[in-house]
Design a protein around this motif. Structure first.
Motif, short mmCIF file in Angstrom:
data_model
loop_
_atom_site.label_atom_id
_atom_site.label_comp_id
_atom_site.label_asym_id
_atom_site.label_seq_id
_atom_site.Cartn_x
_atom_site.Cartn_y
_atom_site.Cartn_z
N GLU A 265 21.35 -17.36 23.46
CA GLU A 265 20.04 -17.82 23.18
C GLU A 265 19.77 -18.04 21.73
OE1 GLU A 265 18.03 -14.00 24.38
OE2 GLU A 265 17.70 -14.52 26.41
N ALA A 266 20.41 -17.10 20.84
CA ALA A 266 20.17 -17.58 19.32
C ALA A 266 20.67 -18.85 19.13
CB ALA A 266 21.27 -16.52 18.56
N MET A 267 21.99 -19.32 19.66
CA MET A 267 22.30 -20.76 19.44
C MET A 267 21.49 -21.68 20.04
SD MET A 267 26.37 -20.52 19.69
CE MET A 267 26.53 -20.13 21.37
N SER A 268 20.78 -21.61 21.03
CA SER A 268 19.93 -22.49 21.59
C SER A 268 18.60 -22.57 20.72
CB SER A 268 19.30 -22.15 22.94
OG SER A 268 18.28 -21.02 22.81
N TYR A 269 18.39 -21.71 19.66
CA TYR A 269 17.49 -22.01 18.67
C TYR A 269 18.04 -22.45 17.41
CZ TYR A 269 13.83 -19.96 21.62
OH TYR A 269 12.91 -19.59 22.72
#
Length: 354
Positions: A265-269
């Motif tokens: 999730e963090a990498m998707s942002y």
């Protein structure tokens, strides 16, 4: 043709933890794929149910038809009485995020009990789903599960919602239940050595372990950060998405992860990630998008945070790599096809008396 199936999950499926997010998305997408999915809600106290809650769980699962595959959440599967699980005639698909005996803070007696229970229960499973090759290797090496009985089903990742707009001062975001395994105490200790830098921090996660949550609150009070670190508790999905957009870096000082969906999730942002080289973290996070340090090392974690805060070029490079990795991650429809084929296969075998 898609076979009907059941998914047994303890407690509130809307709980914002990696495991619950994984299972909620899988349940929803299996329904979207045409499966008639029965959602069985079991006691939220698993893996430590009362005798009555254990009996109720066994009764509910044993009532399922023998040709209706059952996906059984690992908090239940690893703790349910083996004799009770043996009463379940439905083909059982164990959903093991990570073995319960590997949790932090267990007594040796408790650890041994969970290991034996989960090992024996795995002998009764028709198949096993795991989120990572790391968890698969543990089940093969330590729990004697044949590799061909395990399917790695990496979590799908939903696209980021909205554009990232990092705030000032930089926001350090951590997401994980308040439990010793997540290492929030290490993060707080690391931040204590970075008081001279301009930052704020938010730790999102429900008090899964109330005693540990109190320890964290006392740690914050003793160190007196003046409100710069906030224990946000459980937040809405919309608020979590807002925090991801506002953050500059994602930091989780975990002591162990069987996968770590929050990293995806963090990498998707497009967030650089600082975490610990433990469990499945290294195989989940690309080196180009993250800084990994040894677990339980607040000084090393502080050094990594300091590098991110000081070095704009490094921060930009890691963020770009994180965003690229986030875009390359599989979506839930793609991953659901794997689970769907497995359900149909087990239902066919059960119907044919195999």
């Amino acid at each position: 043709m898609t076979a009907p199936a059941a998914f047994a999950i303890p407690g509130d499926i809307a709980t914002l933890t990696g495991g619950y997010l994984y299972e909620r998305h899988l349940l929803e997408h299996l329904r979207a794929a045409g499966h008639e999915m029965e959602h069985i809600v079991l006691a939220e106290s698993f893996p430590d149910p009362s005798a009555r809650e254990m009996e109720e769980a066994v009764t509910a699962l044993a009532a399922l038809p023998s040709d209706q595959p059952l996906i059984l959440d690992g908090l239940v599967f690893g703790a349910i009485d083996t004799a009770g699980l043996a009463q379940v005639s439905a083909p059982v698909i164990a959903m093991i995020h990570h073995p319960l005996a590997l949790e932090s803070g267990l007594s040796e007696a408790r650890r041994e009990h969970l290991y034996r229970t989960e090992r024996d229960n795995l002998g009764l499973a028709a198949h096993v789903l795991v989120p990572s090759p790391h968890t698969q290797s543990i089940l093969v090496d330590r729990y004697e599960v044949a590799p061909d009985r395990i399917t790695v089903l990496r979590p799908g990742v939903a696209p980021a919602v909205g554009r990232s707009e990092p705030i000032e001062p930089p926001l350090i975001l951590s997401v994980g239940i308040l439990h010793p395994r997540k290492g929030h105490d290490v993060l707080i200790e690391a931040l204590a050595s970075l008081r001279d830098y301009d930052w704020t921090a938010v730790i999102v996660g429900r008090a899964w372990d109330p005693e540990h949550a109190e320890v964290l609150a006392q740690q914050l009070a003793k160190l007196d950060f003046g409100g710069r670190i906030r224990l946000a508790g459980r937040v809405t999905l919309e608020e979590l998405q807002r925090l991801y957009r506002a953050a500059t870096v994602f930091a989780l000082a975990t002591r162990y992860e069987g996968y770590g969906i929050v990293f995806d999730e963090a990498m998707s942002y497009g967030l650089p990630v600082i975490s610990c080289d433990t469990g499945a973290v290294r195989e989940t996070l690309p080196a180009s998008a993250s800084l990994l340090v040894p677990p339980d090392n607040a000084m090393a974690f502080a050094d990594a945070l300091q590098r991110i805060l000081e070095d704009k070029e490094l921060r930009t490079r890691l963020a770009a790599a994180a965003l690229q990795a986030g875009k390359a991650q599989p979506g839930w429809p793609q991953q659901t096809e794997i689970a769907s084929k497995l359900i149909n296969q087990l239902a066919t075998q059960a119907g044919n008396g195999f």
